[in-house]
Scaffold this motif. Structure first.
Motif, PDB file in Angstrom:
ATOM      1  N   LYS A 182      21.878 -21.389 -19.773  1.00  0.00           N
ATOM      2  CA  LYS A 182      21.779 -22.702 -19.281  1.00  0.00           C
ATOM      3  C   LYS A 182      20.338 -23.092 -18.648  1.00  0.00           C
ATOM      4  CE  LYS A 182      26.108 -23.860 -20.046  1.00  0.00           C
ATOM      5  NZ  LYS A 182      26.538 -24.823 -21.098  1.00  0.00           N
ATOM      6  N   GLY A 183      20.150 -24.346 -19.063  1.00  0.00           N
ATOM      7  CA  GLY A 183      18.892 -24.886 -18.287  1.00  0.00           C
ATOM      8  C   GLY A 183      19.082 -25.466 -16.860  1.00  0.00           C
ATOM      9  N   ILE A 184      18.064 -25.700 -16.079  1.00  0.00           N
ATOM     10  CA  ILE A 184      18.298 -26.093 -14.751  1.00  0.00           C
ATOM     11  C   ILE A 184      19.366 -27.303 -14.460  1.00  0.00           C
ATOM     12  CG2 ILE A 184      15.987 -27.490 -14.434  1.00  0.00           C
ATOM     13  CD1 ILE A 184      15.679 -25.734 -12.119  1.00  0.00           C
ATOM     14  N   LYS A 185      19.096 -28.455 -15.650  1.00  0.00           N
ATOM     15  CA  LYS A 185      19.640 -29.441 -15.475  1.00  0.00           C
ATOM     16  C   LYS A 185      20.879 -29.638 -16.515  1.00  0.00           C
ATOM     17  CE  LYS A 185      16.539 -31.682 -12.964  1.00  0.00           C
ATOM     18  NZ  LYS A 185      16.984 -32.463 -11.619  1.00  0.00           N
ATOM     19  N   ASP A 186      21.302 -28.479 -17.061  1.00  0.00           N
ATOM     20  CA  ASP A 186      22.589 -28.435 -17.904  1.00  0.00           C
ATOM     21  C   ASP A 186      23.806 -28.543 -17.257  1.00  0.00           C
ATOM     22  OD1 ASP A 186      20.796 -28.153 -20.038  1.00  0.00           O
ATOM     23  OD2 ASP A 186      21.121 -26.259 -20.520  1.00  0.00           O
TER      24      ASP A 186
END
Length: 120
Positions: free
Chosen positions: A95-99
């Protein structure tokens, strides 16, 4: 040309400039993920946990960049290390930081805060 009429007047000059750049064959220089300073704490984490390194390298370049920028913003080593530990599960899950993690976002894969209004 009908799409241009639907644009906000403020965006039209930008839109036309982009078309000129495209027609001229010009390219925008962008930084590659490898061009960013990688915090020493992050490199240490790679050495401690090869699975972490593999998971991070499997992220898209944009997600890697977001993590590099966020971790690098901290001035103290202790804060950088804390951030890396805090986001370790996200990275391991791809997952990305803003996902979104909860699955309730209407703008998936990004989080829109819908989880705050969800009651189980």
């Amino acid at each position: 040309m009908s799409r241009v009429k639907k644009l906000e007047p403020n965006y039209q000059p930008i839109y036309f400039k982009a078309i000129e750049f495209e027609k001229a064959g010009l390219k925008v220089d962008t930084k590659k993920t490898s061009d960013f300073d990688v915090p020493g704490e992050f490199i240490a984490k790679f050495g401690e946990n090869p699975e972490f390194r593999s998971a991070f390298e499997n992220l898209t370049p944009a997600r890697q960049k977001a993590y590099f920028l966020y971790f690098s913003q901290a001035k103290q080593s202790k804060t950088r290390a804390s951030r890396i530990e805090q986001y370790n599960p996200r990275i391991m899950n791809g997952k990305g930081i803003k996902d979104c993690l909860c699955g309730h976002s209407k703008r998936y894969p990004n989080c829109d805060g819908s989880h705050k209004n969800f009651s189980a």
